[in-house]
Design an enzyme around this catalytic site. Structure first.
Site, mmCIF file in Angstrom:
data_model
loop_
_atom_site.group_PDB
_atom_site.id
_atom_site.type_symbol
_atom_site.label_atom_id
_atom_site.label_comp_id
_atom_site.label_asym_id
_atom_site.label_seq_id
_atom_site.Cartn_x
_atom_site.Cartn_y
_atom_site.Cartn_z
ATOM 1 N N HIS A 29 0.738 -1.116 -0.123
ATOM 2 C CA HIS A 29 -0.007 -0.093 0.021
ATOM 3 C C HIS A 29 0.797 1.217 -0.012
ATOM 4 C CE1 HIS A 29 0.070 0.972 4.333
ATOM 5 N NE2 HIS A 29 0.395 -0.338 4.438
ATOM 6 N N ASP B 298 -0.074 4.277 1.050
ATOM 7 C CA ASP B 298 -0.460 5.558 2.255
ATOM 8 C C ASP B 298 0.071 5.250 3.261
ATOM 9 O OD1 ASP B 298 -2.046 3.107 2.446
ATOM 10 O OD2 ASP B 298 -3.263 4.117 3.872
ATOM 11 N N ASP C 69 5.881 1.526 7.036
ATOM 12 C CA ASP C 69 4.660 0.971 6.970
ATOM 13 C C ASP C 69 3.898 1.861 5.736
ATOM 14 O OD1 ASP C 69 1.894 0.041 7.034
ATOM 15 O OD2 ASP C 69 1.440 0.234 9.010
ATOM 16 N N GLU D 11 -4.777 1.656 2.579
ATOM 17 C CA GLU D 11 -4.833 0.471 3.624
ATOM 18 C C GLU D 11 -5.102 0.688 4.864
ATOM 19 O OE1 GLU D 11 -2.885 -2.670 6.174
ATOM 20 O OE2 GLU D 11 -2.388 -0.358 5.952
ATOM 21 N N GLU D 12 -4.717 1.992 5.321
ATOM 22 C CA GLU D 12 -4.576 2.247 6.838
ATOM 23 C C GLU D 12 -5.965 2.711 7.262
ATOM 24 O OE1 GLU D 12 -2.166 1.744 8.589
ATOM 25 O OE2 GLU D 12 -0.269 1.892 7.600
ATOM 26 N N ASP E 143 4.052 -6.589 4.737
ATOM 27 C CA ASP E 143 3.340 -5.515 5.552
ATOM 28 C C ASP E 143 3.443 -5.754 7.125
ATOM 29 O OD1 ASP E 143 2.303 -2.802 6.242
ATOM 30 O OD2 ASP E 143 0.069 -3.762 5.475
ATOM 31 N N HIS F 249 3.428 3.092 13.244
ATOM 32 C CA HIS F 249 2.345 3.964 13.939
ATOM 33 C C HIS F 249 2.847 4.790 14.764
ATOM 34 C CE1 HIS F 249 -1.139 1.814 11.924
ATOM 35 N NE2 HIS F 249 -0.306 1.790 11.242
#
Length: 408
Positions: A82, A84, A144, A174-175, A199, A381
């Site tokens: 992904h 994003d 990520d 995706e997030e 991921d 994150h």
């Protein structure tokens, strides 16, 4: 460590991080932010320059392409990542830096006095004397999932041994619920025999089991009244929401669970004198327990409605993703090949039940088994996210090895 490969991966990673591409959960469009279009255009142009075929970029900022195989009869395989990065309230602009960890605390940002303290982050200790990529502490790092994007793009540049057709997909958002993967057409854009996502976290991690996930929204409608005449009339929607939350087990929340333990997480509330809107995340590995948690939301809503007969309680629950393991059938090639690749590269496998979801969960729910393996990064994150460069290289080597193993 292959220093040329390390530099190739790191340079590409830095280039992708220069494009800010956070997703936005409040947006209803796909992609949720215009910056993801910029990232998609960059990748599409690079794929064309690398000679891939059927390079397609669509209105949703999804990019797909095919690297034709040179091995007749080999299965057609895929990689999906992904584009994003997550919004956790930090800066959307990422300023990466590579530091050597010597065992001491690391200053990520002298101006803002941001330090990674070893006592607070002992997970860094195994990487002593390694080059490690960090942000400047004002943002997440974005490994990520731009580390994985870098791995796949570098693979498309370097791969020259015997392999079958390889299809790559780069998807948005995706997030915020795997939106891009859910919209990906598996018949025309990602028509493969099996696939992988890249991921997850530390060196050696393998994921083919993840949470079933759902999002709940509970709307409490009260009865407003002036305080001078409120007795017996006013129904406070904030107290309705408070009483609702109080009926759930405080030990079955993210901060009190681990491993395969599920939870209900109340994580957002907006309220005034007329109504309160409460949001919750529901997670569980076991499908029966997952459904029981969803039913509990409905049952407690009925109890609160009975307690406040002049108020109203409405519940909406939407499934977000399902457990990859729900899709495991007789064809386990995608899983088995990961373990073969790790064994040949002498990397110890670490099978992890992922307490989250990946694009592979969305594809597996569509019938395409898509397990997941490591990027090498830690602390996703977080402003303290970091990516050891040797682990980054090994993520690439696993992806490369999978292409050759699949063609055998």
């Amino acid at each position: 460590m292959n220093h040329r490969l390390a530099r190739q991966l790191t340079d590409r990673f830095y280039r992708y991080l220069a494009v800010s591409s956070q997703s936005n959960s409040a947006a209803l469009t796909l992609p949720s932010t215009p910056e993801q279009h910029q990232m998609a255009r960059l990748l599409a142009a690079e794929l064309e320059s690398l000679g891939l075929q059927q390079v397609i970029i669509d209105e949703h900022a999804t990019v797909t392409a095919v690297k034709p195989g040179n091995r007749t009869g080999a299965p057609r395989i895929g990689f999906i990542t992904h584009i994003d990065t997550v919004d956790v309230g930090l800066s959307p602009h990422i300023h990466p830096q590579t530091l050597r960890f010597t065992g001491e605390d690391l200053c990520l940002n002298a101006q803002q006095d941001i330090w990674l303290r070893v006592s607070e982050h002992p997970e860094i200790l195994p990487y002593r004397d390694q080059e490690i990529i960090f942000s400047d502490g004002t943002s997440v790092l974005g490994a990520d999932n731009k580390a994985a994007v870098s791995v796949v793009m570098t693979l498309m540049e370097n791969l020259n041994g015997d392999h079958g057709d390889i299809v790559v997909a780069f998807v948005p958002d995706e997030e915020i619920g795997l939106r891009g993967a859910k919209a990906l057409d598996l018949e025309t854009r990602f028509n493969v025999d099996f696939a992988w996502t890249i991921d997850c976290c530390e060196l050696g991690e393998v994921v083919y089991e993840n949470f079933n996930g759902a999002a709940a929204e509970i709307l409490f409608t009260g009865v407003p009244a002036h305080p001078m005449s409120a007795k017996g009339v006013l129904v406070n929607p904030l107290l309705m929401a408070h009483d609702f939350i109080a009926r759930f087990d405080r030990q079955q929340t993210p901060e009190h669970t681990a491993g395969r333990e599920g939870y209900i997480w109340f994580n957002e509330i907006n309220a005034n004198a007329s109504e309160a809107r409460l949001k919750a995340s529901i997670r569980d590995f076991d499908l029966a327990s997952f459904n029981q948690r969803k039913q509990q939301i409905h049952d407690v809503a009925q109890q609160i409605a009975a307690r406040y007969p002049t108020g109203k309680v409405a519940v909406t629950i939407n499934d977000i993703y399902s457990n990859i393991s729900n899709a495991i059938g007789d064809d386990r090639r995608a899983i088995d090949l990961i373990f073969t690749a790790l064994a040949e590269l002498e990397i110890e496998p670490k099978v992890v039940p992922m307490r989250g979801g990946t694009d592979g969960a969305a594809l597996s729910a569509k019938g395409l088994l898509t397990p997941n393996f490591f990027t090498g990064a830690h602390n996703f994150h977080s402003r303290f996210e970091f990516l050891p460069v040797p682990s980054f290289v090994k993520s690439y080597l696993v992806a490369e090895k999978l292409c050759y193993l699949a063609a055998r």
